[in-house]
Design an enzyme around this catalytic site. Structure first.
Site, PDB file in Angstrom:
ATOM      1  N   HIS A 130      -7.888 -71.823  84.414  1.00 26.65           N
ATOM      2  CA  HIS A 130      -8.330 -70.713  83.575  1.00 26.65           C
ATOM      3  C   HIS A 130      -8.823 -69.557  84.430  1.00 26.65           C
ATOM      4  CE1 HIS A 130      -8.042 -72.471  79.573  1.00 26.65           C
ATOM      5  NE2 HIS A 130      -8.547 -73.593  80.049  1.00 26.65           N
ATOM      6  N   HIS A 165     -12.112 -76.703  77.254  1.00 26.05           N
ATOM      7  CA  HIS A 165     -13.139 -77.517  77.897  1.00 26.05           C
ATOM      8  C   HIS A 165     -14.507 -76.831  77.794  1.00 26.05           C
ATOM      9  CE1 HIS A 165      -9.720 -79.681  79.560  1.00 26.05           C
ATOM     10  NE2 HIS A 165     -10.536 -80.580  80.063  1.00 26.05           N
TER      11      HIS A 165
END
Length: 414
Positions: free
Chosen positions: A204, A154
């Site tokens: 993450h 992303h």
């Protein structure tokens, strides 16, 4: 027409042959010398230690969780995800901004391949859940959670696509210092929000996000150097279809094998197919539907009502093409592979090929002929036909976006 004539050239040019030979050489070297395994042995332990060391910080950050923040960052992740861009790009093509659309499509395919290659080569874990609270509001996010962590796709995609969009707007549109500063500020803010959101959602670590931003910056800088050459090759180069088809095949073999299977290769295959379909369709119909003189949305030639009509006609058409191409390839590809003696299995699409039993004996292998002997040089014992099916269906979908659907628009005067 020049583009169509060029596509039927007698053979590959020297640079095309050199490029394909380099990729093929990399495939052989990576397999023979175990380059992926060696690189993983160096990178994976360090990244894993970083993820574990950052887990307490993630937990402290998540103590401020709230339903509104959950919803905000989940929606933001969807807006900058690959499925969102995939749905948005056809509209960009049909609005008349063909050059921007094809550049962003090819850039996304490039980002997806490199980012997922690094993910699977390193095979580093995401923050462990539990103890980290992981928010997966959509099926797409649940699939993302099955991938490895570093780098954050992303963050990488946001840097590349927002950076290129800003470059395109400032290059081809009127602007002043205020507009440049505003564009840079908004792009920076979006990248930061996406990075913070990936940590907040438990998807993450900070190391993953920083790696994604850094990789994205490098890829964007490279793309800004080569994008005009790539576009010129796509619209008027020689042997475009042959070269791109060969490159697509080799990139499938060049993709690193992860420590454990993940959906990353499936995403790459889909966008590899999209890139090929776009390149093939643009190369064939550039002068008809994608040249600089096509009308833009909100112009007298393409008012908003006509664009809405394009969407209402185009979306069902490309979905029908995707469905039909998938059904046809599920039948045709296994037949072709069996006829040519290519050993195949299926992980999903063809139930008859899911069985692990070895129904073909040695006499069958002897009858397969030369092509099977060639494939036996590669490390795989059998090839997943789902890869080919997925490639064909997304290539067909992309081709319909830039070729079939614009032809229908032309016929309907949309």
């Amino acid at each position: 027409m020049e583009a169509v004539t060029a596509a039927g050239g007698a053979g590959l040019t020297k640079w095309q042959a050199a490029a394909l030979s380099a990729v093929a050489g990399w495939v052989w070297a990576a397999s023979f010398f175990g380059l992926t395994r060696r690189a993983r042995a160096l990178a994976q332990p360090w990244v894993t230690r970083r993820v574990l060391a950052e887990t307490p910080s993630i937990l402290r950050f998540q103590m401020m969780h709230h339903k509104l923040l959950d919803s905000f960052f989940s929606v933001l992740s969807c807006v900058v995800s690959v499925p969102f861009y995939t749905g948005f790009l056809p509209l960009l093509f049909w609005s008349g901004h063909s050059k921007l659309a094809r550049q962003m499509t090819l850039l996304m395919a490039f980002c997806d391949y490199l980012g997922n290659s690094v993910k699977d080569a390193v095979s580093a874990p995401r923050p462990s859940s539990p103890p980290v609270r992981r928010v997966t509001a959509t099926e797409d996010e649940k699939e993302n959670a099955m991938e490895y962590g570093l780098p954050s796709s992303h963050a990488l995609n946001t840097v590349c696509l927002m950076g290129y969009l800003l470059h395109y707007v400032l290059t081809y549109g009127p602007h002043d210092n205020v507009m440049v500063a505003t564009g840079l500020s908004l792009a920076f803010l979006l990248v930061m929000l996406v990075g913070v959101g990936r940590i907040y959602l438990g998807m993450h670590s900070l190391t993953d996000v920083i790696a994604g931003i850094c990789f994205g910056g490098v890829i964007l800088a490279f793309w800004l150097v080569v994008h005009n050459y790539v576009d010129a090759f796509v619209v008027s180069g020689k042997n475009v279809t042959t070269f791109w088809a060969s490159l697509s095949l080799l990139l499938c073999f060049a993709y690193p094998k992860p420590e454990f299977p993940t959906p990353s290769f499936e995403y790459h295959t889909a966008f590899n197919g999209v890139a090929f379909g776009i390149v093939y369709g643009i190369q064939q119909t550039y002068f008809h539907f994608h040249n600089p003189d096509v009308p833009l949305i909100f112009s007298p030639q393409l008012p908003l009502i006509a664009f809405v009509g394009r969407v209402l006609v185009g979306i069902p058409t490309i979905l029908v093409v995707k469905f039909c191409s998938k059904a046809l390839s599920k039948w045709l590809l296994p037949v072709m592979c069996n006829t040519l003696g290519i050993p195949i299995v299926s992980s999903c699409y063809v139930p008859a090929l899911k069985a692990s039993d070895k129904s073909k004996d040695k006499s069958d292998a002897k009858q397969a002929g030369y092509l099977q002997k060639v494939f036996s040089l590669f490390p795989q014992k059998a090839y997943d036909v789902d890869t080919g099916i997925r490639f064909v269906q997304y290539a067909s979908l992309a081709w319909s976006v830039v070729d079939l659907v614009p032809a229908i628009f032309s016929h309907l005067n949309l």
